[in-house]
Write a protein that holds these residues in place. Structure first.
Motif, PDB file in Angstrom:
ATOM      1  N   ILE A 230     -13.476  -5.318  -5.403  1.00 19.58           N
ATOM      2  CA  ILE A 230     -13.302  -6.302  -4.583  1.00 19.58           C
ATOM      3  C   ILE A 230     -12.181  -7.402  -4.599  1.00 19.58           C
ATOM      4  CG2 ILE A 230     -14.407  -8.384  -3.561  1.00 19.58           C
ATOM      5  CD1 ILE A 230     -17.082  -7.027  -3.740  1.00 19.58           C
ATOM      6  N   LEU A 231     -11.845  -7.572  -5.830  1.00 16.26           N
ATOM      7  CA  LEU A 231     -10.798  -8.673  -6.227  1.00 16.26           C
ATOM      8  C   LEU A 231      -9.433  -7.893  -5.933  1.00 16.26           C
ATOM      9  CD1 LEU A 231      -9.856 -11.309  -7.417  1.00 16.26           C
ATOM     10  CD2 LEU A 231      -9.777 -10.256  -9.630  1.00 16.26           C
ATOM     11  N   GLN A 234      -8.766  -8.105  -2.590  1.00 10.09           N
ATOM     12  CA  GLN A 234      -8.305  -9.382  -1.953  1.00 10.09           C
ATOM     13  C   GLN A 234      -6.718  -9.363  -2.208  1.00 10.09           C
ATOM     14  OE1 GLN A 234     -11.095 -11.853  -4.288  1.00 10.09           O
ATOM     15  NE2 GLN A 234     -12.196 -12.131  -2.367  1.00 10.09           N
ATOM     16  N   ILE A 259     -14.064  -4.743   2.248  1.00  2.00           N
ATOM     17  CA  ILE A 259     -14.762  -6.097   1.777  1.00  2.00           C
ATOM     18  C   ILE A 259     -13.616  -6.993   1.097  1.00  2.00           C
ATOM     19  CG2 ILE A 259     -16.539  -7.040   0.383  1.00  2.00           C
ATOM     20  CD1 ILE A 259     -18.069  -4.600   1.346  1.00  2.00           C
ATOM     21  N   THR A 263     -12.576 -10.522   2.878  1.00  2.00           N
ATOM     22  CA  THR A 263     -12.898 -12.028   2.397  1.00  2.00           C
ATOM     23  C   THR A 263     -11.837 -12.822   2.317  1.00  2.00           C
ATOM     24  OG1 THR A 263     -12.836 -10.931   0.369  1.00  2.00           O
ATOM     25  CG2 THR A 263     -15.109 -11.202   1.611  1.00  2.00           C
ATOM     26  N   MET A 285     -20.995  -7.134   6.937  1.00  2.00           N
ATOM     27  CA  MET A 285     -19.976  -7.720   6.889  1.00  2.00           C
ATOM     28  C   MET A 285     -19.295  -7.571   8.411  1.00  2.00           C
ATOM     29  SD  MET A 285     -19.126  -9.506   4.578  1.00  2.00           S
ATOM     30  CE  MET A 285     -17.259  -9.852   4.487  1.00  2.00           C
TER      31      MET A 285
ATOM     32  N   ASP B 229     -27.510  -8.835   1.326  1.00  4.41           N
ATOM     33  CA  ASP B 229     -26.076  -8.234   1.553  1.00  4.41           C
ATOM     34  C   ASP B 229     -25.248  -9.397   1.566  1.00  4.41           C
ATOM     35  OD1 ASP B 229     -25.662  -9.658   4.231  1.00  4.41           O
ATOM     36  OD2 ASP B 229     -27.609  -8.308   4.972  1.00  4.41           O
ATOM     37  N   ILE B 230     -24.041  -8.944   1.505  1.00  6.45           N
ATOM     38  CA  ILE B 230     -22.616  -9.985   1.571  1.00  6.45           C
ATOM     39  C   ILE B 230     -22.701 -11.208   2.574  1.00  6.45           C
ATOM     40  CG2 ILE B 230     -20.459 -10.284   1.326  1.00  6.45           C
ATOM     41  CD1 ILE B 230     -20.071  -7.605  -0.150  1.00  6.45           C
ATOM     42  N   LEU B 231     -23.002 -10.841   3.834  1.00  5.02           N
ATOM     43  CA  LEU B 231     -22.829 -11.536   4.895  1.00  5.02           C
ATOM     44  C   LEU B 231     -23.907 -12.726   4.647  1.00  5.02           C
ATOM     45  CD1 LEU B 231     -21.289 -12.530   7.323  1.00  5.02           C
ATOM     46  CD2 LEU B 231     -22.997 -11.147   8.763  1.00  5.02           C
ATOM     47  N   GLN B 234     -23.068 -15.294   2.041  1.00  3.37           N
ATOM     48  CA  GLN B 234     -21.938 -16.025   2.780  1.00  3.37           C
ATOM     49  C   GLN B 234     -22.702 -17.147   3.525  1.00  3.37           C
ATOM     50  OE1 GLN B 234     -19.176 -13.427   4.853  1.00  3.37           O
ATOM     51  NE2 GLN B 234     -17.990 -13.439   3.041  1.00  3.37           N
ATOM     52  N   ILE B 259     -21.548 -12.563  -4.552  1.00  2.00           N
ATOM     53  CA  ILE B 259     -20.414 -12.256  -4.106  1.00  2.00           C
ATOM     54  C   ILE B 259     -20.031 -12.527  -2.684  1.00  2.00           C
ATOM     55  CG2 ILE B 259     -18.833 -10.308  -2.906  1.00  2.00           C
ATOM     56  CD1 ILE B 259     -19.930  -8.778  -5.802  1.00  2.00           C
ATOM     57  N   THR B 263     -17.323 -15.595  -2.049  1.00  2.06           N
ATOM     58  CA  THR B 263     -16.239 -15.271  -1.084  1.00  2.06           C
ATOM     59  C   THR B 263     -15.827 -16.461   0.271  1.00  2.06           C
ATOM     60  OG1 THR B 263     -17.442 -13.951   0.129  1.00  2.06           O
ATOM     61  CG2 THR B 263     -15.961 -12.862  -1.355  1.00  2.06           C
ATOM     62  N   SER B 281     -18.473  -5.113  -9.121  1.00  2.00           N
ATOM     63  CA  SER B 281     -18.172  -6.099  -8.191  1.00  2.00           C
ATOM     64  C   SER B 281     -18.135  -7.524  -8.835  1.00  2.00           C
ATOM     65  CB  SER B 281     -18.783  -6.132  -7.043  1.00  2.00           C
ATOM     66  OG  SER B 281     -18.986  -4.897  -6.536  1.00  2.00           O
ATOM     67  N   SER B 284     -15.328  -7.889 -11.609  1.00  2.00           N
ATOM     68  CA  SER B 284     -14.000  -7.981 -10.761  1.00  2.00           C
ATOM     69  C   SER B 284     -13.682  -9.277 -10.276  1.00  2.00           C
ATOM     70  CB  SER B 284     -13.675  -6.664  -9.586  1.00  2.00           C
ATOM     71  OG  SER B 284     -14.047  -7.446  -8.611  1.00  2.00           O
ATOM     72  N   MET B 285     -14.682  -9.815  -9.818  1.00  2.00           N
ATOM     73  CA  MET B 285     -14.663 -11.166  -9.252  1.00  2.00           C
ATOM     74  C   MET B 285     -14.736 -12.292 -10.230  1.00  2.00           C
ATOM     75  SD  MET B 285     -14.124 -10.907  -5.821  1.00  2.00           S
ATOM     76  CE  MET B 285     -15.055 -12.629  -5.426  1.00  2.00           C
TER      77      MET B 285
END
Lengths: 359, 359
Positions: A230-231, A234, A259, A263, A285, B229-231, B234, B259, B263, B281, B284-285
DNA sequence: CTGTTAGCGCATTCAC
DNA sequence: GTGAATGCGCTAACAG
């Protein structure tokens, strides 16, 4: 455990007749067959797999590897599809670990020697893949999920494969965007020479050039590379927009990167991001994506596996009397020609079309 | 295929002696044993699994299900761990599909009847799980990965399970944040009554209350629910920050939600987001997360599976002479007491501690 | 069309 | 300590 003898006794016939009812029903008189089937039902009889395997020297099992870290987000969905299709054909799926290609070869050797599997399903084929060499050398049947990129034997009947046409999918997505008025479409791809990655990249490139949305020189500006997390998505997206603030869409080689890209978009943006694999995340998303026909892929893989035994190197095999699906199992009468939707259509090399999921 | 007879002939002994060398080496004279082992090596002999299974009535195979859509992000890693541990003990892993609990029961029935499997590994146990009822009724051995939430038989020796202590993991993470000066720590959890979800929630709650970082009434403000899920992550994060702009950390029940939360944070923020499962993920973040001891879990599952056959319902079994690991395989001399790191420590119910991964 | 015979490869009795 | 029988459950040959 209830055996074939118990059924025979119960039905008042010989064990052999019971066996025939299961493996070759057509040669037994309908009357006795009904009788036997009733007994089977009553006693809830199921043939012992080990005994059958020992006798027939066929395991009716395919092996597939699992890596320490998943190849992709869709691997478990693929496994499910494979198991489902195998099950419908009376085939079992055995899992083995693949810590490396060498490790996988050791697993081949062990499973093969013990008679645990008939055939293997390989993924993530690489250039000069040592696994392929080993399998060929030992005349061990297998099917690839994914093309043998970089190998000469792409069309070798001894190297059967089933793959999804990434070029087509990405090209379709790009054209879809163009059709809907997008003019400046970027691409975020994987670094390196992964066959899959290059194939998808080429889909975008060819669609762009074909629609004259960019000249060959401009493509480079519209392209960014990113590791599959993901990063990196981005970062790549930011770099891309920095270089080309006029972008109105970005096609990504994977949902993960999509994704990432999505984001970091400003909240008031109109830019469209698209991914690949139609994962749960992309769905949540609201990102458009490209769905692989996993079930169809699995179906072909199982079909090819089966055919390797009825007709070692030739074409189709008649449905004949050989089917030994004791229980369950949907019909096996398939018309591959109707399923295979893209060239290479010889029945040992199948390239399937993915479908766009527009959101 | 080279069989035991070929080895016998080659070594100039009877087939029986060869069998003994493999299954009961201690009773054969060292001299002849060397001889036989040399022949085994030379001919590259491996015992035929089907024949052995037929003879011993044991498949040395465990079955595990794969759902159409993955239970979690770590399922494939768990599969790899399980296969690895099984392999080290000479056990194979068979995969079956689980489209629903009823479907899974059908698979149990089929695999069991065919003698394909000795034991099953179940995940995602639910309240009044019909699979457990079926397994008990048919005296079919199994091990749960995850506790049988809501069942009365949490401590029933007939319902063995291995799980990871989510309460502990989340509590530790929360305490870590507190220790590093965070004062207003929110939590994003799963909706509904999932045992796992409630357990993790309780970890945060207890840590907060224990450290007097919030009163019982304040907890509600600091808590938000989200589908996995991601959404949703958020959305939940935004809602949480909207309600409590003073938040300086948010603990999430999963990496996916983390995540999502991460984001939507303003770019200049100091808020810490943490997740669960230590996925690629999250890594990575740069998000802190909680890693499940998958290998250790798998090891216990395999161990319990084995013990179900040497000692159907009692405690430990001596290492004795029963081990039949023909090839490979690491030592089986384990001290579970040293591995089990949390209470329930009876050896059929194992609760393992996850580890914090601070980034 | 049905029953009898034999053997797949192995491990567990027993004699020796 | 080693070798010779027996059978796990099934199916492929035959014989009836």
């Amino acid at each position: 455990m209830v055996s074939i003898k118990d059924v025979a006794k119960d039905a008042g016939v010989s064990p052999q007749t019971v066996s025939n009812c299961i493996n070759n029903p057509s040669i037994v008189k309908p009357a006795t067959r009904k009788l036997v089937e009733a007994s089977i039902e009553r006693l809830n009889y199921t043939p012992n797999a080990s005994a059958r395997r020992l006798r027939t020297q066929r395991s009716n099992t395919i092996g597939i590897g699992i890596a320490p870290v998943s190849y992709s987000q869709v691997y478990d969905r693929f496994l499910h599809a494979l198991v489902t299709e195998a099950d419908a054909n009376g085939i079992r799926v055995i899992l083995y670990k693949t810590d490396s290609q060498q490790d996988e070869i050791r697993q081949f050797d062990a499973l093969r020697a013990r008679g645990d599997v008939d055939s293997f399903v390989l993924t993530d084929t690489t250039h000069d893949d040592p696994r392929l060499a080993w399998l060929h050398e030992h005349h061990q049947p297998f099917v690839l999920f994914g093309r043998p990129w970089g190998a000469d034997d792409m069309n070798d009947p001894a190297t059967p494969w089933v793959d999804v046409d990434g070029h087509y999918g990405i090209a379709e997505m790009t054209q879809h965007l163009i059709l809907h008025g997008r003019k400046h479409i970027g691409f975020i791809g994987w670094p390196g020479v992964s066959g899959t990655g290059m194939d998808r990249y080429a889909g975008w490139r060819d669609a762009m050039l074909g629609a004259r949305m960019a000249g060959p020189d401009e493509l480079e500006q519209l392209y960014e590379e990113a590791k599959n997390d993901i990063l990196s998505g981005q970062t790549a997206c930011i770099a891309l927009l920095d270089r080309r603030p006029d972008l109105d869409a970005i096609v990504c080689v994977s949902d993960t990167l999509a994704i990432g890209a999505a984001t970091v978009l400003p909240s008031d943006t109109d830019i469209i991001i698209t991914g690949f694999d139609d994962t749960v995340s992309a769905r949540s998303m609201g990102l458009s994506s490209i769905a692989q026909p996993l079930i169809e892929s699995a179906r072909h893989i199982v079909r090819i596996t089966q055919e390797q035994f009825v007709a070692p190197a030739a074409g189709r095999a008649g449905n004949g009397t050989g089917g030994a699906t004791g229980s369950g199992g949907t019909s096996v009468n398939r018309k591959p020609d109707a399923i295979v939707s893209a060239p290479p259509t010889d029945d040992r090399h199948v390239l399937l079309k993915p479908t766009l999921v527009i959101r």
